[in-house]
Design an enzyme around this catalytic site. Structure first.
Site, PDB file in Angstrom:
ATOM      1  NE  ARG A 183      -3.510  -2.247   2.845  1.00 35.57           N
ATOM      2  CZ  ARG A 183      -3.211  -3.416   3.417  1.00 35.57           C
ATOM      3  NH1 ARG A 183      -1.990  -3.596   3.912  1.00 35.57           N
ATOM      4  NH2 ARG A 183      -4.105  -4.378   3.513  1.00 35.57           N
ATOM      5  CE  LYS A 206      -6.239  -0.846   5.002  1.00 34.22           C
ATOM      6  NZ  LYS A 206      -7.542  -1.025   4.309  1.00 34.22           N
ATOM      7  CG  HIS A 274      -5.011   0.820  -3.540  1.00 36.43           C
ATOM      8  ND1 HIS A 274      -4.238   0.512  -2.431  1.00 36.43           N
ATOM      9  CD2 HIS A 274      -6.038  -0.072  -3.541  1.00 36.43           C
ATOM     10  CE1 HIS A 274      -4.786  -0.497  -1.775  1.00 36.43           C
ATOM     11  NE2 HIS A 274      -5.875  -0.875  -2.427  1.00 36.43           N
ATOM     12  NE  ARG A 277      -2.941  -3.717  -1.164  1.00 32.92           N
ATOM     13  CZ  ARG A 277      -2.471  -4.586  -0.272  1.00 32.92           C
ATOM     14  NH1 ARG A 277      -1.166  -4.799  -0.193  1.00 32.92           N
ATOM     15  NH2 ARG A 277      -3.286  -5.245   0.531  1.00 32.92           N
ATOM     16  CG  HIS A 300      -5.994  -9.314   1.561  1.00 33.34           C
ATOM     17  ND1 HIS A 300      -6.264  -9.655   0.257  1.00 33.34           N
ATOM     18  CD2 HIS A 300      -5.822  -7.957   1.560  1.00 33.34           C
ATOM     19  CE1 HIS A 300      -6.261  -8.579  -0.497  1.00 33.34           C
ATOM     20  NE2 HIS A 300      -6.001  -7.542   0.265  1.00 33.34           N
ATOM     21  CE1 TYR A 309      -6.617  -7.390  -6.558  1.00 32.90           C
ATOM     22  CE2 TYR A 309      -6.639  -8.563  -4.477  1.00 32.90           C
ATOM     23  CZ  TYR A 309      -6.468  -7.394  -5.192  1.00 32.90           C
ATOM     24  OH  TYR A 309      -6.163  -6.232  -4.534  1.00 32.90           O
TER      25      TYR A 309
END
Length: 328
Positions: A183, A206, A274, A277, A300, A309
């Site tokens: 990110r 995150k 982004h 990514r 994730h 995806y």
């Protein structure tokens, strides 16, 4: 028994102070609950300051609606006695203000989360909000950049007239987004002492979750080139990527850089930092990468987040099929 999760750092947080000092939080029980909930989001859930601020903003708008709806400043007791029709009126007011469905759904999730926290901490909660349905949001898929365009974007920077240290910086950052799946906040959060000039890099993503990503040789070379050309004094504990004046680089600078590249290369508006990514994940999947590995590389928590995806990849396959001469 009341669980106190507040700490000095959160008590000094300007956004929290602003909300707690707002007249809308005149009720001491409500003010204390919001303070503890905010600290819990930051300390237990490990949400970023930006995310906590967004949650507080949604709560503030909700409280102002309640005040207008009932004709008095809300108290914790008031919130616990709201009916389903009151919550529906709030959602309707948000829609009437022209807010997007995604914004309304997020606000409902935040307010519902606050009431759930109250219930778990024996502060009352409100079962009426549990029966509300979030607005139906159209299912979207990531918008990756084609591999040749992603590579061309980096090469365009390298081939600029008067290739400067700023260009080496931007090329290194774009390569980290596309070549390592970072990110933009993660790339700009790298410290000098952790400069990605080796075979791997540990990233704090995150929720303060660590992950290790491999660093391709082309990225190592780009970062070394930046380190060699950067005119500023780079201290080990400071941000690796610097602005022209020497301060930590703002994400907006890289966003503007991508905007210029879109115009130069004729790329769609979806070609953002982004999107690089997204391209990293999509191109790995297209070339045989498995979902579990891609999940770990992206950081994730849930595999379902990564599975989106597969839809992008299936869409690409269908495009190729439709282009077949015998399809006509």
């Amino acid at each position: 028994m009341r669980i106190r999760t507040r700490d000095k750092h959160m008590a000094r947080h300007p956004k929290i102070i602003a909300l707690l000092n707002d007249p809308i939080c005149a009720d001491s029980a409500l003010r204390d609950s919001l303070s503890d909930w905010s600290a819990w989001l930051a300390n237990e859930r490990r949400f970023s300051g930006h995310t906590v601020n967004a949650y507080l903003r949604d709560i503030k708008f909700f409280l102002y609606f309640v005040a207008d709806h009932i004709g008095a400043s809300p108290t914790l007791s008031t919130l616990q006695n709201l009916q389903t029709v009151d919550f529906r009126a709030w959602l309707a007011s948000r829609a009437n203000n022209g807010l997007k469905k995604t914004t309304i759904a997020r606000a409902l999730s935040v307010v519902r989360g606050f009431f759930s926290w109250l219930e778990r901490n024996s502060l009352g909660g409100n079962p009426a909000i549990k029966g509300l349905n979030a607005p139906k949001i159209p299912h979207g898929t990531p918008k990756p950049i084609m591999a040749k365009n992603a590579i061309h974007a980096v090469e365009t920077i390298k081939n600029e007239t008067g290739y400067s240290w700023v260009s080496t910086r931007d090329a290194a950052i774009l390569l980290l987004l596309y070549g390592a799946g970072l990110r933009i906040s993660e790339a700009l959060g790298i410290l000098v002492k952790d400069a990605p000039i080796g075979n791997s890099l540990t990233i704090l993503g995150k929720g303060n979750k660590e992950r290790t990503v491999p660093i391709l040789p082309v990225i190592q070379i780009a970062v070394r080139s930046y380190l060699k050309s950067c005119p500023h004094n780079l201290m080990p504990e400071e941000a690796l990527f610097r602005g022209v004046r020497g301060g930590a680089l703002s994400p907006r600078i890289i966003q503007k850089r991508m905007q210029v590249l879109r115009e130069q290369l004729g790329l769609p508006d979806t070609a953002t930092p982004h999107a690089l990514r997204h391209s990293f994940a999509t191109h790995l999947l297209s070339n045989g990468g498995d979902l579990r590995s891609i999940q770990k590389l992206l950081g994730h928590v849930s595999l379902s987040t990564t599975q989106i995806y597969t839809e992008v990849d299936e869409g690409h396959i269908l495009q190729q099929y439709n282009a077949h001469p015998r399809r006509r």
